[in-house]
Design a protein around this motif. Structure first.
Motif, short mmCIF file in Angstrom:
data_model
loop_
_atom_site.label_atom_id
_atom_site.label_comp_id
_atom_site.label_asym_id
_atom_site.label_seq_id
_atom_site.Cartn_x
_atom_site.Cartn_y
_atom_site.Cartn_z
N GLY A 129 0.96 -1.51 -0.14
CA GLY A 129 -0.03 -0.17 -0.11
C GLY A 129 1.02 1.33 -0.30
N THR A 130 2.40 1.49 0.50
CA THR A 130 2.56 2.45 1.30
C THR A 130 3.16 2.69 -0.40
OG1 THR A 130 4.35 3.87 2.50
CG2 THR A 130 4.92 1.63 1.66
N GLU A 131 4.09 1.50 -1.45
CA GLU A 131 4.52 2.33 -2.71
C GLU A 131 2.99 2.22 -3.49
OE1 GLU A 131 6.81 -0.98 -4.75
OE2 GLU A 131 7.46 -2.36 -2.37
N ALA A 132 2.30 2.30 -3.16
CA ALA A 132 0.69 2.72 -4.46
C ALA A 132 0.75 4.13 -4.04
CB ALA A 132 0.23 1.47 -3.98
N VAL A 133 1.22 4.16 -2.95
CA VAL A 133 0.87 5.96 -2.99
C VAL A 133 1.98 6.50 -2.47
CG1 VAL A 133 1.01 7.48 -0.54
CG2 VAL A 133 -0.51 5.36 -0.45
N GLU A 134 3.47 5.75 -3.15
CA GLU A 134 4.36 6.32 -3.14
C GLU A 134 3.74 7.02 -5.18
OE1 GLU A 134 7.32 7.79 -1.62
OE2 GLU A 134 7.51 7.20 0.02
N THR A 135 3.96 6.29 -5.60
CA THR A 135 3.29 6.07 -7.15
C THR A 135 1.94 7.81 -7.07
OG1 THR A 135 4.12 3.79 -7.35
CG2 THR A 135 2.31 4.57 -9.25
N ALA A 136 1.51 7.44 -6.67
CA ALA A 136 0.65 8.38 -6.95
C ALA A 136 0.95 9.46 -6.64
CB ALA A 136 -0.36 7.96 -5.77
N LEU A 137 2.07 10.18 -5.83
CA LEU A 137 2.23 11.25 -5.26
C LEU A 137 3.73 11.37 -6.50
CD1 LEU A 137 3.68 10.54 -1.48
CD2 LEU A 137 1.39 11.58 -2.24
N LYS A 138 4.40 10.05 -6.67
CA LYS A 138 4.87 10.63 -8.15
C LYS A 138 4.29 11.07 -8.88
CE LYS A 138 8.76 7.96 -8.87
NZ LYS A 138 10.01 7.21 -8.60
N PHE A 139 3.81 9.97 -9.59
CA PHE A 139 2.52 10.78 -11.03
C PHE A 139 2.00 11.90 -10.86
CE2 PHE A 139 2.47 5.88 -12.60
CZ PHE A 139 3.37 5.83 -12.74
N ALA A 140 1.42 12.60 -9.58
CA ALA A 140 0.83 13.28 -9.75
C ALA A 140 1.54 14.93 -9.02
CB ALA A 140 -0.16 13.64 -8.05
N ARG A 141 2.71 14.54 -8.79
CA ARG A 141 3.46 15.52 -9.36
C ARG A 141 4.41 15.94 -11.07
NH1 ARG A 141 4.65 14.31 -2.81
NH2 ARG A 141 5.45 15.86 -2.54
N TYR A 142 4.94 14.66 -11.15
CA TYR A 142 4.85 14.93 -12.64
C TYR A 142 3.86 15.46 -13.20
CZ TYR A 142 7.91 14.27 -16.12
OH TYR A 142 8.94 13.93 -17.29
N ALA A 143 2.92 14.72 -13.45
CA ALA A 143 2.25 14.97 -14.05
C ALA A 143 1.90 17.02 -14.28
CB ALA A 143 0.32 13.59 -14.29
N THR A 144 1.09 16.91 -12.93
CA THR A 144 0.88 18.26 -12.93
C THR A 144 2.04 19.38 -12.86
OG1 THR A 144 0.86 18.22 -10.86
CG2 THR A 144 -0.92 17.49 -12.03
N GLY A 145 3.50 19.35 -12.81
CA GLY A 145 4.35 20.09 -12.55
C GLY A 145 3.89 20.77 -11.64
N LYS A 146 3.42 20.53 -10.00
CA LYS A 146 3.48 21.39 -8.97
C LYS A 146 3.96 19.71 -8.13
CE LYS A 146 -0.39 23.79 -10.76
NZ LYS A 146 -2.41 23.45 -10.80
#
Length: 465
Positions: A129-146
């Protein structure tokens, strides 16, 4: 091919010879505080086997599991379909984890998962689960540029550094700074969300539709309104369904209780494993994945060595198949409603019992300050030592007297959380409610053993200060 057992390592013999050393081995080589804690509260049991929603000790006594391995055992332990799938995948001798091919099982499991969230398009498989969250955090940052992620106070999203940065409990965060520059808002606080979004640097909001710590559901309409605000500011909604997903709350995902909510990223794990092989998954929209994996040069920009391994994928496929065939989600809703209603009937009967809440088979039982003078003085003694001790006093006799395993919902919380295997039915509801009623009777009638144990906990809490 011979069916004889190969010579060499013999796990059965090793466990027979050294299984009795389990607590001493942990004390010497692992987290030494775990066996100490278990012995203090009388949880140092020796379970010999398990099946479904039950454990058995060496004397043949059965124990009802209302914890499900913190939600991992959604189908109970050793479900025969999942077990057979794992035997089959091992016997197939697949060319697994070559890293330079495309095996069928990950694609098949992704396809089945996405059927339950048709607005999402792609899946990344990790190991927890923590890896799933880490993935989401990385993807959100990269995809939005924020750079910044918002999270909710009292949230729990994991304990690796990234997920810890969006963890709302100070006890987990203390001593591990510096963390990522993320910001907490109160669950349901749309005004705080608006204020933070105006800064223009927010990549997304990560939220549990029902928080595991304390079992608090997001207020009606919050997720939908938050989603609209986030999209207006080109940020994303991340739903952490690691504990609430796969039927736990009586829908396949907990966000589906609110009409019109379609998270941009969705984290699942725990029950997807079938209780055997660690697996986590991050589901997301096509545009997010295509920005992260924008070229062949970036094909491995986010990956996991054991991600999408054959055993994990087989377990996940078997779990989803069982859920469809056995009506697991409907059972969680039906049995959860029955259990919650039976417990709610007790609130007016016991002054220490303040509220029963939750959805499906995720139920919180909250205790609070009593009105009578005799009980109030005892309550005050516990609260002065450490908040949460009364809930622990209930958990202990449930196990020791009634052989039912439960947990306190979080640090310093007077809440017991019930997250049993989703396969339980009316007999298990009857057993739990009968046992819980007996424990409440004991507490309100001044039962000596229970309050004597309370004094032991007080001494322990004061000694740890």
């Amino acid at each position: 091919m011979s069916n004889d057992r190969p010579e060499g390592f013999d796990l059965t013999r090793l466990l027979a010879e050294r299984g009795a050393e389990r607590y001493d081995l942990h004390t010497r080589h692992l987290n030494h505080q775990l066996p100490r804690m278990l012995r203090t509260i009388g949880f140092d049991k020796v379970y010999e086997r398990a099946e479904g929603a039950y454990f058995w000790d060496a004397e043949g006594n059965d124990y009802l599991d209302m914890l499900a391995g913190f939600g991992v055992m959604g189908l109970g332990r050793h479900h025969p379909v999942v077990r057979r799938a794992l035997h089959d995948v091992l016997d197939a001798s697949l060319a697994d984890l070559t890293r330079f091919d495309c095996q069928p099982l990950p694609g098949l499991l992704a396809e089945k998962l996405l059927e339950h969230s048709p607005h999402l398009d792609r899946v990344f498989f990790g190991n927890s689960g923590t890896e799933a969250v880490e993935t989401a955090l990385k993807f959100a940052r990269y995809a939005t540029g924020k750079p910044r992620i918002l999270y909710c106070t009292h949230a729990f999203h994991g304990l690796t550094t990234g997920s810890l940065s969006v963890n709302g409990e100070a006890g987990f965060r203390d001593g591990f700074a510096p963390l990522l520059p993320d910001t907490a808002i109160r669950l349901g606080d749309l005004d705080a969300l608006r204020r933070e979004l105006k800064h223009g640097d927010v990549a997304g909001l990560v939220v549990e539709p029902i928080q595991g710590k304390g079992v608090h559901a997001s207020p009606p309409g919050f997720l939908r309104a938050a989603q609209e605000l986030l999209h207006r500011h080109k940020a994303v909604l991340i739903a952490d369904e690691v504990q609430t997903g796969l039927g736990r709350t009586g829908d396949f995902y907990a966000y589906q209780h609110e009409e019109g909510v379609e998270p941009d990223l969705l984290c699942v794990a725990k029950a997807l494993s079938g209780g055997y092989v660690p697996v986590g998954a991050t589901l997301g929209k096509d545009w997010i994945f295509k920005r992260v994996y924008s070229s062949m040069d970036r094909v491995l920009v986010h990956s996991a060595s054991f991600g999408a391994n054959a055993q994990a994928m087989a377990a996940g496929l078997a779990v989803l198949s069982v859920m469809d065939d056995e009506g697991t989600v409907a059972n969680a809703r039906r049995t959860g409603d029955l259990l919650r209603e039976r417990l709610a009937e007790l609130v007016g009967r016991y002054e220490l019992l303040h509220e029963v809440r939750g959805r499906g088979l995720m139920i919180g039982i909250e205790f609070g300050r009593p009105s009578s003078l005799k009980l109030r003085s005892r309550w005050a003694m516990l609260q002065a030592a450490r908040k949460g001790l009364f809930a622990q006093m209930v958990v202990v006799p449930l196990l020791q007297k009634h052989r039912i395993l439960t947990q306190v919902s979080g640090d310093h919380l007077e809440v017991i959380k019930l997250i049993p295997p989703l396969v339980i039915g009316e007999p298990e509801v009857d057993r739990f409610v009968t046992a819980f009623t007996a424990v409440m009777d004991d507490a309100h009638n001044g039962g000596g053993l229970m309050w004597d144990f309370g004094r032991t906990l007080v001494k322990q809490a004061v000694g740890n200060r």
